[in-house]
Design a protein around this motif. Structure first.
Motif, PDB file in Angstrom:
ATOM      1  N   LEU A  87      32.538 -71.191 140.118  1.00  0.00           N
ATOM      2  CA  LEU A  87      32.148 -72.564 139.807  1.00  0.00           C
ATOM      3  C   LEU A  87      30.671 -72.750 140.130  1.00  0.00           C
ATOM      4  O   LEU A  87      29.908 -71.807 140.186  1.00  0.00           O
ATOM      5  CB  LEU A  87      33.032 -73.533 140.594  1.00  0.00           C
ATOM      6  CG  LEU A  87      34.536 -73.392 140.328  1.00  0.00           C
ATOM      7  CD1 LEU A  87      35.328 -74.349 141.202  1.00  0.00           C
ATOM      8  CD2 LEU A  87      34.863 -73.614 138.862  1.00  0.00           C
ATOM      9  N   MET A  88      30.259 -73.994 140.347  1.00  0.00           N
ATOM     10  CA  MET A  88      28.836 -74.306 140.496  1.00  0.00           C
ATOM     11  C   MET A  88      28.147 -73.455 141.551  1.00  0.00           C
ATOM     12  O   MET A  88      27.141 -72.793 141.284  1.00  0.00           O
ATOM     13  CB  MET A  88      28.660 -75.780 140.841  1.00  0.00           C
ATOM     14  CG  MET A  88      29.084 -76.743 139.769  1.00  0.00           C
ATOM     15  SD  MET A  88      28.841 -78.436 140.317  1.00  0.00           S
ATOM     16  CE  MET A  88      29.950 -78.520 141.705  1.00  0.00           C
ATOM     17  N   SER A  89      28.643 -73.505 142.778  1.00  0.00           N
ATOM     18  CA  SER A  89      27.946 -72.849 143.874  1.00  0.00           C
ATOM     19  C   SER A  89      27.872 -71.349 143.689  1.00  0.00           C
ATOM     20  O   SER A  89      26.820 -70.727 143.886  1.00  0.00           O
ATOM     21  CB  SER A  89      28.633 -73.183 145.202  1.00  0.00           C
ATOM     22  OG  SER A  89      28.586 -74.563 145.449  1.00  0.00           O
ATOM     23  N   GLY A  90      28.982 -70.735 143.299  1.00  0.00           N
ATOM     24  CA  GLY A  90      28.984 -69.295 143.113  1.00  0.00           C
ATOM     25  C   GLY A  90      27.993 -68.841 142.063  1.00  0.00           C
ATOM     26  O   GLY A  90      27.286 -67.839 142.237  1.00  0.00           O
ATOM     27  N   LEU A  91      27.918 -69.575 140.966  1.00  0.00           N
ATOM     28  CA  LEU A  91      26.969 -69.226 139.912  1.00  0.00           C
ATOM     29  C   LEU A  91      25.533 -69.396 140.395  1.00  0.00           C
ATOM     30  O   LEU A  91      24.663 -68.564 140.124  1.00  0.00           O
ATOM     31  CB  LEU A  91      27.219 -70.088 138.677  1.00  0.00           C
ATOM     32  CG  LEU A  91      28.564 -69.860 137.963  1.00  0.00           C
ATOM     33  CD1 LEU A  91      28.756 -70.884 136.864  1.00  0.00           C
ATOM     34  CD2 LEU A  91      28.643 -68.449 137.397  1.00  0.00           C
ATOM     35  N   LEU A  92      25.270 -70.487 141.112  1.00  0.00           N
ATOM     36  CA  LEU A  92      23.919 -70.702 141.637  1.00  0.00           C
ATOM     37  C   LEU A  92      23.542 -69.630 142.651  1.00  0.00           C
ATOM     38  O   LEU A  92      22.432 -69.105 142.629  1.00  0.00           O
ATOM     39  CB  LEU A  92      23.819 -72.075 142.282  1.00  0.00           C
ATOM     40  CG  LEU A  92      23.558 -73.261 141.369  1.00  0.00           C
ATOM     41  CD1 LEU A  92      23.536 -74.540 142.174  1.00  0.00           C
ATOM     42  CD2 LEU A  92      22.245 -73.093 140.618  1.00  0.00           C
ATOM     43  N   TYR A  93      24.458 -69.313 143.564  1.00  0.00           N
ATOM     44  CA  TYR A  93      24.163 -68.320 144.582  1.00  0.00           C
ATOM     45  C   TYR A  93      23.784 -66.985 143.945  1.00  0.00           C
ATOM     46  O   TYR A  93      22.974 -66.231 144.484  1.00  0.00           O
ATOM     47  CB  TYR A  93      25.357 -68.116 145.512  1.00  0.00           C
ATOM     48  CG  TYR A  93      25.725 -69.318 146.369  1.00  0.00           C
ATOM     49  CD1 TYR A  93      24.971 -70.480 146.373  1.00  0.00           C
ATOM     50  CD2 TYR A  93      26.854 -69.279 147.190  1.00  0.00           C
ATOM     51  CE1 TYR A  93      25.319 -71.571 147.144  1.00  0.00           C
ATOM     52  CE2 TYR A  93      27.210 -70.364 147.981  1.00  0.00           C
ATOM     53  CZ  TYR A  93      26.447 -71.504 147.951  1.00  0.00           C
ATOM     54  OH  TYR A  93      26.807 -72.576 148.727  1.00  0.00           O
ATOM     55  N   LYS A  94      24.377 -66.694 142.804  1.00  0.00           N
ATOM     56  CA  LYS A  94      24.069 -65.452 142.088  1.00  0.00           C
ATOM     57  C   LYS A  94      22.879 -65.601 141.145  1.00  0.00           C
ATOM     58  O   LYS A  94      22.499 -64.641 140.481  1.00  0.00           O
ATOM     59  CB  LYS A  94      25.300 -65.004 141.303  1.00  0.00           C
ATOM     60  CG  LYS A  94      26.474 -64.632 142.190  1.00  0.00           C
ATOM     61  CD  LYS A  94      27.710 -64.333 141.366  1.00  0.00           C
ATOM     62  CE  LYS A  94      28.911 -64.058 142.264  1.00  0.00           C
ATOM     63  NZ  LYS A  94      30.152 -63.834 141.459  1.00  0.00           N
ATOM     64  N   GLY A  95      22.307 -66.799 141.083  1.00  0.00           N
ATOM     65  CA  GLY A  95      21.165 -67.031 140.213  1.00  0.00           C
ATOM     66  C   GLY A  95      21.523 -67.119 138.745  1.00  0.00           C
ATOM     67  O   GLY A  95      20.654 -66.989 137.876  1.00  0.00           O
ATOM     68  N   GLN A  96      22.791 -67.368 138.447  1.00  0.00           N
ATOM     69  CA  GLN A  96      23.254 -67.401 137.063  1.00  0.00           C
ATOM     70  C   GLN A  96      23.082 -68.808 136.485  1.00  0.00           C
ATOM     71  O   GLN A  96      24.027 -69.588 136.404  1.00  0.00           O
ATOM     72  CB  GLN A  96      24.704 -66.936 136.980  1.00  0.00           C
ATOM     73  CG  GLN A  96      24.874 -65.483 137.375  1.00  0.00           C
ATOM     74  CD  GLN A  96      26.328 -65.024 137.325  1.00  0.00           C
ATOM     75  OE1 GLN A  96      27.243 -65.814 137.091  1.00  0.00           O
ATOM     76  NE2 GLN A  96      26.551 -63.745 137.547  1.00  0.00           N
ATOM     77  N   ALA A  97      21.865 -69.116 136.104  1.00  0.00           N
ATOM     78  CA  ALA A  97      21.551 -70.424 135.550  1.00  0.00           C
ATOM     79  C   ALA A  97      20.449 -70.256 134.519  1.00  0.00           C
ATOM     80  O   ALA A  97      19.527 -69.459 134.710  1.00  0.00           O
ATOM     81  CB  ALA A  97      21.093 -71.377 136.656  1.00  0.00           C
ATOM     82  N   SER A  98      20.541 -71.003 133.442  1.00  0.00           N
ATOM     83  CA  SER A  98      19.531 -70.963 132.399  1.00  0.00           C
ATOM     84  C   SER A  98      19.313 -72.371 131.874  1.00  0.00           C
ATOM     85  O   SER A  98      20.083 -73.284 132.167  1.00  0.00           O
ATOM     86  CB  SER A  98      19.972 -70.043 131.257  1.00  0.00           C
ATOM     87  OG  SER A  98      21.082 -70.604 130.567  1.00  0.00           O
ATOM     88  N   ALA A  99      18.278 -72.543 131.071  1.00  0.00           N
ATOM     89  CA  ALA A  99      18.018 -73.858 130.487  1.00  0.00           C
ATOM     90  C   ALA A  99      19.126 -74.262 129.531  1.00  0.00           C
ATOM     91  O   ALA A  99      19.364 -75.454 129.321  1.00  0.00           O
ATOM     92  CB  ALA A  99      16.676 -73.847 129.759  1.00  0.00           C
ATOM     93  N   ASP A 100      19.816 -73.296 128.986  1.00  0.00           N
ATOM     94  CA  ASP A 100      20.901 -73.589 128.044  1.00  0.00           C
ATOM     95  C   ASP A 100      22.246 -73.739 128.747  1.00  0.00           C
ATOM     96  O   ASP A 100      23.167 -74.354 128.203  1.00  0.00           O
ATOM     97  CB  ASP A 100      20.985 -72.462 127.009  1.00  0.00           C
ATOM     98  CG  ASP A 100      21.898 -72.813 125.852  1.00  0.00           C
ATOM     99  OD1 ASP A 100      21.809 -73.943 125.347  1.00  0.00           O
ATOM    100  OD2 ASP A 100      22.704 -71.945 125.458  1.00  0.00           O
ATOM    101  N   CYS A 597      19.210 -68.349 144.249  1.00  0.00           N
ATOM    102  CA  CYS A 597      18.666 -69.592 143.684  1.00  0.00           C
ATOM    103  C   CYS A 597      17.492 -70.109 144.516  1.00  0.00           C
ATOM    104  O   CYS A 597      17.357 -71.318 144.719  1.00  0.00           O
ATOM    105  CB  CYS A 597      19.753 -70.654 143.577  1.00  0.00           C
ATOM    106  SG  CYS A 597      20.685 -70.921 145.106  1.00  0.00           S
ATOM    107  N   TYR A 598      16.663 -69.192 144.976  1.00  0.00           N
ATOM    108  CA  TYR A 598      15.529 -69.574 145.813  1.00  0.00           C
ATOM    109  C   TYR A 598      14.196 -69.448 145.083  1.00  0.00           C
ATOM    110  O   TYR A 598      13.167 -69.896 145.577  1.00  0.00           O
ATOM    111  CB  TYR A 598      15.477 -68.695 147.063  1.00  0.00           C
ATOM    112  CG  TYR A 598      15.129 -67.253 146.781  1.00  0.00           C
ATOM    113  CD1 TYR A 598      13.798 -66.835 146.743  1.00  0.00           C
ATOM    114  CD2 TYR A 598      16.120 -66.316 146.533  1.00  0.00           C
ATOM    115  CE1 TYR A 598      13.469 -65.514 146.462  1.00  0.00           C
ATOM    116  CE2 TYR A 598      15.805 -64.999 146.249  1.00  0.00           C
ATOM    117  CZ  TYR A 598      14.485 -64.606 146.219  1.00  0.00           C
ATOM    118  OH  TYR A 598      14.165 -63.300 145.930  1.00  0.00           O
ATOM    119  N   GLN A 599      14.196 -68.831 143.884  1.00  0.00           N
ATOM    120  CA  GLN A 599      12.929 -68.579 143.194  1.00  0.00           C
ATOM    121  C   GLN A 599      12.249 -69.872 142.768  1.00  0.00           C
ATOM    122  O   GLN A 599      12.868 -70.932 142.732  1.00  0.00           O
ATOM    123  CB  GLN A 599      13.163 -67.687 141.968  1.00  0.00           C
ATOM    124  CG  GLN A 599      13.668 -66.302 142.297  1.00  0.00           C
ATOM    125  CD  GLN A 599      15.147 -66.149 142.015  1.00  0.00           C
ATOM    126  OE1 GLN A 599      15.907 -67.112 142.134  1.00  0.00           O
ATOM    127  NE2 GLN A 599      15.556 -64.956 141.639  1.00  0.00           N
TER     128      GLN A 599
END
Length: 628
Positions: A87-100, A597-599
């Motif tokens: 879910l949200m946190s797991g994806l963020l922790y892994k940096g799995q986020a994009s503009a889309d 998700c620190y970059q």
């Protein structure tokens, strides 16, 4: 006017650059037969349009996707015990986020949380339409007309402020709703500061209208905007505009000092005050399992819902969400009924609570000697803290906010606890309390930890701040209180920061000491100044506003545009507790995990890809945030 859906207005602006696609729908009311000008010739329908402007306010708190505390577990305050569920946190922790496809906006669309770009622009457009028509509207009462107008100004300011906090970029200024034939090529991208000035303009317009009250005093009007909200918004946003991430190298601290001081002065003048007295029977008993009155007072404030009366016990809360937070004890506290513990406070958060003599535990300028936070850099001036007895003699707000190894808890907790993470001592004879010990018995291996389920703490701590003392399925009235979105405590700390940055250090110290004194903490030394004072003010925000969602934004606005979150958000640690043969405990630290998700790009949310591309095509200006 109650906040009910008397009449649903037409869909509003979904995004600035796509307004043309939906403009034709705005010529007609929802039934397809009444035009918008006709709506504003009817008293009830005019009020109903304003009601729809309220529908986009998020409930926040624990009401993110799958009952998450969102902002809290995306900052260095806590680790999400549910991070392994994809879910949200797991994806963020892994940096799995994009503009889309960004998890914060795409997976959190619960109770108004998520899809912020589309939702808030729709709300802003509705407010703009209302403000365009209200002066000529056929409203039965002139007092109502003026009050409604003021509310619309505050609402638009609120939605803008939230867009600015999330996206951190200058936003198009929409005083009037765009028309079908608008030339979007001429839309200007203002600076962040210019956008904040528009927010302040709306707030000032509302404050100038005498019919807008300072406080809501009847439940029938619960959730309506007030002058107090306008003051809170402008005090919050000018602080952001002056902060390093957003100030474009300009010094706005004198302005921030003036506005935040005006806000606090006006709020106090109109009846707002810090919550300073234990009011309810449960909390008068709470000193049996909280170490002092300061802890009981602080815990009561966050687990009680403000009443809408002329003389409420809670005079601190400026605005709370519209519903209670539900069974937080089983979804975001202690994992009753086998659900999840949710927000697990980090060792880093625990470290920020001072000892009772007012000394920080760590050197605030350089709290850790290694990048993984496994070697604390202790404050040499603190002679009270004992690393092997770490929970003794701490700030009362620590005991009110966090369950730790050895915490007392009430026997209403009817729950079978997993032996891997916590030991459940039986209730002591003749008492109504139990002692809990929280400690991971198995080493953590990676993000999930060895054999760890979402009910178990990842950090050795559980959240307590929002849990009623008797929180349990069997105890009536122990659901999480309505979430406090604006409160005087924040406004005072906003002023303290602005005053210190503007060189009014005595006033800054006095403001911080006002916050500290209500829980019995000693005041800051009058001799503090410069960087040392700013470190203490920032730490005070971290303690007083812990787990309320402010830390996520604070670490960002204190960064430079070229910076990142590597020092705060990359690594989080846990208490490593070993039970000795004689029943005592030994304490160390261990890594919970590394979060990606620190970059630099994570300082902002990305504007949705299609929207950013279309806006760039129409205006010739790049609207997308860096890195996305």
């Amino acid at each position: 006017m109650k906040l009910t859906k008397l009449y649903r207005a037409a869909a509003g602006l979904l995004a600035l650059a796509t307004v043309s696609a939906c403009e034709s729908a705005l010529d007609m009311a929802p039934d397809g037969y009444v035009s918008i000008p006709q709506i504003f010739q009817d008293n009830e329908q005019t009020g109903a349009w304003l009601n729809t402007c309220y529908e986009y306010i998020p409930e926040m708190g624990i009401k993110f996707h799958y009952w998450s505390r969102g902002l809290v577990v995306w900052s260095d305050e806590a680790w999400d015990s549910d991070e392994g569920a994809g879910l949200m946190s797991g994806l963020l922790y892994k940096g799995q986020a994009s503009a889309d496809n960004h998890p914060i906006v795409n997976l959190s669309a619960n109770f108004g949380n998520g899809d912020y770009w589309n939702r808030y622009w729709a709300a802003i457009r509705k407010c703009a339409v209302f403000l365009s028509y209200i002066d000529g509207a056929n409203v039965t009462s002139q007092s109502d007309k003026m009050r409604w107008k003021a509310e619309a100004h505050v609402l638009r300011a609120y939605y803008y402020s939230e867009l600015l906090r999330w996206y951190g970029t200058g936003l198009p200024i929409v005083r009037e709703a765009y028309a079908l034939d608008t030339d979007f090529g001429k839309v200007v991208k203002p600076s962040f500061y210019e956008s904040v000035q528009f927010v302040i303009e709306d707030c000032n317009a509302a404050l100038a209208i005498s019919q807008l009250p300072w406080r809501i005093t009847t439940a029938a009007e619960a959730g309506r905007m007030t002058k107090a909200v306008a003051e809170a918004i402008r005090a919050r946003m000018i602080l952001y505009a002056a902060s390093p991430l957003y100030n474009d190298g300009q010094d706005h601290w004198d302005e921030a000092y003036r506005i935040t001081k005006e806000a606090v002065t006006n709020l106090k003048k109109n009846g707002y005050a810090l919550y300073d007295k234990v009011n309810y029977p449960e909390f008068k008993e709470a000193t049996a399992f909280l170490p002092n009155d300061g802890a009981a007072l602080y815990n009561e404030y966050f687990t009680s819902t403000m009443e809408y009366t002329a003389d409420p016990a809670d005079r601190e809360t400026i605005y709370q969400n519209k519903a209670d937070q539900g069974a937080v004890f089983q979804m975001d506290g202690i994992g009753i009924n086998g659900d999840k513990s949710g927000t697990n406070p980090s060792q880093e958060l625990v470290d920020c609570y001072e000892t009772v003599d007012g000394e920080p535990v760590l050197d605030l300028a350089n709290p850790y000697e290694d990048e993984m936070h496994l070697t604390p850099n202790y404050n040499p001036e603190n002679r009270t803290y004992d690393p092997q007895n770490p929970y003794e003699n701490r700030d009362p707000r620590f005991y009110a906010s966090i369950y730790y190894n050895g915490s007392k808890r009430h026997c209403y907790w009817k729950v079978t606890e997993d032996p891997k993470c916590i030991e459940n001592y039986p209730a002591e004879p003749g008492t109504r309390t139990r002692i809990i010990a929280t400690y991971p018995e198995e080493p953590f291996t990676g993000l999930m930890g060895a054999g760890q389920g979402s009910q178990r703490t990842r950090t050795g701590y559980y959240e307590r701040k929002f849990l009623h003392p008797y929180a349990a399925p069997t105890y009536p009235g122990s659901a999480g209180a309505n979430f406090k979105m604006f409160r005087l405590g924040e406004a005072i700390l906003n002023f303290a920061e602005a005053a210190a940055e503007a060189g009014h250090e005595d006033e800054a110290i006095a403001a911080v000491n006002e916050i500290r004194s209500r829980v019995g903490m000693p005041g800051l030394d009058a001799g503090l100044s410069g960087d040392e004072l700013m470190l203490r003010i920032r730490n005070e925000r971290r303690v007083e506003l812990a787990m309320e969602g402010f830390r996520y934004y604070d670490v960002r606005r204190w960064s430079l545009p070229s910076g990142d979150l590597s020092e705060t958000d990359r690594y989080l640690t846990a208490a490593r507790v070993t039970r000795n043969g004689d029943g005592t405990y030994s304490y160390a630290r261990q890594l919970v995990g590394e979060r990606m998700c620190y970059q630099n790009k994570f300082l902002w949310l990305p504007i949705p890809l299609n929207e950013a591309n279309l806006m760039t095509t129409l205006t010739g200006v790049n609207w997308q945030n860096p890195g996305w």
